[in-house]
Each structure stands twice: as structure tokens, then as C-alpha cells.
Design a protein around this motif. Structure first.
Motif, short mmCIF file in Angstrom:
data_model
loop_
_atom_site.label_atom_id
_atom_site.label_comp_id
_atom_site.label_asym_id
_atom_site.label_seq_id
_atom_site.Cartn_x
_atom_site.Cartn_y
_atom_site.Cartn_z
N GLU A 188 0.83 -1.41 -0.13
CA GLU A 188 0.02 0.09 0.05
C GLU A 188 0.73 1.35 0.10
OE1 GLU A 188 -2.37 0.20 3.51
OE2 GLU A 188 -0.84 -0.42 4.80
N GLU B 245 0.84 4.26 -3.00
CA GLU B 245 0.84 5.49 -2.66
C GLU B 245 1.79 6.20 -3.33
OE1 GLU B 245 -0.90 9.07 -1.47
OE2 GLU B 245 -1.77 7.17 -1.44
N ALA C 171 -7.32 -4.94 -1.28
CA ALA C 171 -7.30 -4.63 0.42
C ALA C 171 -6.66 -5.87 0.82
CB ALA C 171 -8.37 -4.59 1.04
N ALA D 298 -2.69 -5.59 0.43
CA ALA D 298 -2.01 -4.23 0.96
C ALA D 298 -0.95 -4.25 1.79
CB ALA D 298 -3.24 -3.34 1.26
#
Length: 344
Positions: free
Chosen positions: A213, A217, A242, A245
């Protein structure tokens, strides 16, 4: 090698030796004090268990193999000393406890020790040699692991240095264009995103792995800045479920793949194209994909600096448990990265 590992290894060998001896003698119809004999055999191996840390310390101080004759002499003397202590302890136990249940009692101590010492000389050399071989093996593995870690750190540093100059130049050109077009808000947002990006790139920590994750980003900010440069020519989708992640991936591992997709795929098309970044887990494997609908791969494909560094870094971190492939697909080109699945 942990401190308890040698003890457990000697205990296993002692139990095996005692069990084999007692069972084989009993099967041949011999009559001995079996439980005492079992105890004496197991206890006698305690000398090797106690001496192993000393032998390992000597191997660190006088490493083998060596061209220095003195190193071999030290270990030869150590082997004899341990063997002498081992047979002394075994003879003491046998003389005191009479495990063979001789009617006339055990043999006198000195003849018993002498016969055991001479009879076990070859075994002493083999056992000490096994300690030395295992010590060299573990030391070599540790050294290779350290070298791989240093290589991975060097490759990460190279990726960071590669990203900074040309990407900053292009990003600042894009900001300049926004200012000329009096798009002040967009220019400020781009500069802020660039600052966040550079903070991550110039991070001097020695971490090699980051959560997926976090990597996503970083890519999101990177692509937002590229969006300013390419405008409507660049479309992108970042699809990170998810449930993956938290997967640990090499820091900045996807940026060179995304950069290649933009440079060699989307940038070469007048109307631009679409970039699709995905992640999926299958058991103990994590698959990361960077796909674009640009032109097919060149006939003679050669890795650039970014891809070459990435391949070497992945090899250093995971050995043969990883793969990175560039593939032509019906929709365009896909970079597929397969890694062992790990979570922090």
C-alpha cells in the motif's frame, strides 16, 4: 547458528547412539544393566556438547581451511584434547557405574581410558571435522547473505539516483507550463506532490521492504505528476486489493516498470494510452503487473539501467524465488513481477 542448536544436535546423536547400542546388544542376547548403559552412553556425549562452543571459538580465531600450518596444528591439538576429555569422562562413568554388569567389576580406569582413547581417535577426528565443516558452511551462508543485502542496498541507491534527475526536470517543466497557463492551484498541487515524492526517494533509511500500500501511494503521486505532463494522453488505473495491501515488496520496485511503460509505450503514441497496475495473491506467491496498450516490444530487447538494477536487486533479495518478465499481449505490453508473498 543459535546457541542451543549444537546442544540439541549432540543430544539427538547421543540418544541415537545409546538406543542403537542397547537395542543391538539386547538383540544379540547379551545381559547388561540396560538403563545404566543407556544413561552412560548419553551422558558421555556431554563432553562434545560442552566443547563445541570452544571449538567454534577456535574456528573463528583460527579459521579453516587455511594455508597457515599453525591453524591446522591448533585444531589438531584441540581435537585430541576434546577426545581425551571425552574418553576420560566415559571411562569414569563406566568405571563408577559398571553398566555392562561385569561380575568382577569394571576394568581398571587407566587401561579402560587408554583403550577408549585409541579406539576413538578416528571418530574424534571425524566429529571435530564435522563441527569445522558446519561452521564453515554457516559462516559462508551468513557472508553471502550480507553480500546480497549490500548488493540490494546498492541497487536501491542506484534506482533512487536514477529517478531524481530526469524526473525532477520533467516535473519542473510541467509546473512551469502550468504557471504560464495561470493554473496556479494545479501548479501548487504538483509542487506539493513532487515534494512528497522526493521525501520518499531521498529517504536514507536502509529498509529494503515496504508494504504494498505504501508502494501504491508512491506510484499514485508519481502518476499524478506524470498526468500533469501528459494530460489526456495518459490514463491509468491502480488496482491493489485490500487483502494484499500489507504484502511486503521491495521499495521502489514498481516505479521503473511504470516509467518504462510510459516511456516506451504511452509516450510513443500520439493519442497516448492506458496504464493498468494490478496485484494478486495465489497461495505463497504475489504477482504484480504493469500493463500498457502501447506498441509491441522491440525484436532485440535490452534492459535499461532501471530494469537491470531491478533484476539484480530482486536476485539479491529473493534468489531464484522471483521472476520479472516483459511480455507482448493482445492489448499491448505487460511487465509481470512474481515474488514470494510476505507480510510484516
Amino acid at each position: 547458528m543459535t546457541a542451543i542448536a549444537p546442544f540439541l544436535a549432540w543430544l539427538a546423536l547421543a540418544l541415537f547412539d545409546a538406543t542403537q547400542t542397547v537395542v543391538s546388544m539386547h538383540a544379540m542376547g547379551m545381559q547388561h544393566d540396560w538403563w545404566t548403559l543407556f544413561f552412560v552412553i548419553v551422558a558421555s556425549w556431554g563432553v562434545w556438547a560442552a566443547a563445541t562452543p570452544v571449538a567454534l571459538a577456535l574456528l573463528r580465531r583460527f579459521p579453516l581451511p587455511s594455508r597457515v600450518a599453525g591453524n591446522w596444528a591448533v585444531h589438531f591439538c584441540a581435537c585430541l584434547a576434546i577426545g581425551a576429555a571425552w574418553t576420560c569422562w566415559a571411562a569414569t562413568l563406566e568405571h563408577a557405574l559398571n553398566p555392562f554388569a561385569y561380575a568382577k567389576g569394571p576394568e581398571p580406569f587407566l587401561p579402560l581410558w587408554k583403550s577408549k582413547f585409541i579406539g576413538n581417535l578416528v571418530g574424534d577426528v571425524i566429529l571435530y571435522g564435522a563441527i569445522a565443516a558446519l561452521s564453515v558452511t554457516f559462516a559462508t551462508r551468513k557472508r553471502l547473505s550480507q553480500q546480497r543485502e549490500l548488493l540490494a542496498q546498492a541497487q536501491l541507491a542506484a534506482l533512487r539516483l536514477q529517478l531524481e534527475p530526469h524526473f525532477i526536470f520533467n516535473a519542473l517543466n510541467a509546473v512551469t507550463g502550468l504557471i504560464r497557463e495561470k493554473k496556479d492551484n494545479e501548479a501548487i498541487a504538483t509542487i506539493a506532490a513532487l515534494g512528497d515524492l522526493l521525501r520518499r526517494v531521498t529517504d536514507r533509511s536502509e529498509r529494503q521492504l515496504v508494504p504494498l500500500e505504501s508502494e501504491a501511494e508512491f506510484l499514485r503521486k508519481y502518476l499524478e505528476i506524470q498526468q500533469v505532463r501528459f494530460g489526456e494522453r495518459l490514463h491509468w488505473q491502480l488496482d491493489i486489493p485490500a487483502d494484499v495491501a500489507g504484502a511486503q515488496v521491495p521499495d521502489l520496485v514498481l516505479q521503473p516498470l511504470v516509467e518504462n511503460a510510459i516511456k516506451h509505450g504511452i509516450a510513443k503514441r500520439a493519442k497516448g494510452g492506458t496504464l493498468h497496475i494490478t496485484a494478486a495473491r495465489a497461495g505463497d506467491t504475489l504477482t504484480l503487473s504493469v500493463a500498457n496498450d502501447g506498441p509491441a516490444l522491440a525484436a532485440e530487447l535490452r534492459d535499461g539501467v532501471g530494469l537491470s538494477n531491478t533484476r539484480q536487486r530482486l536476485q539479491a533479495l529473493y534468489g531464484d524465488r522471483q521472476s520479472l518478465a516483459l511480455l507482448d499481449t493482445a492489448q499491448g505490453v505487460q511487465a509481470m513481477l512474481i515474488l514470494p508473498y510476505r507480510e510484516q
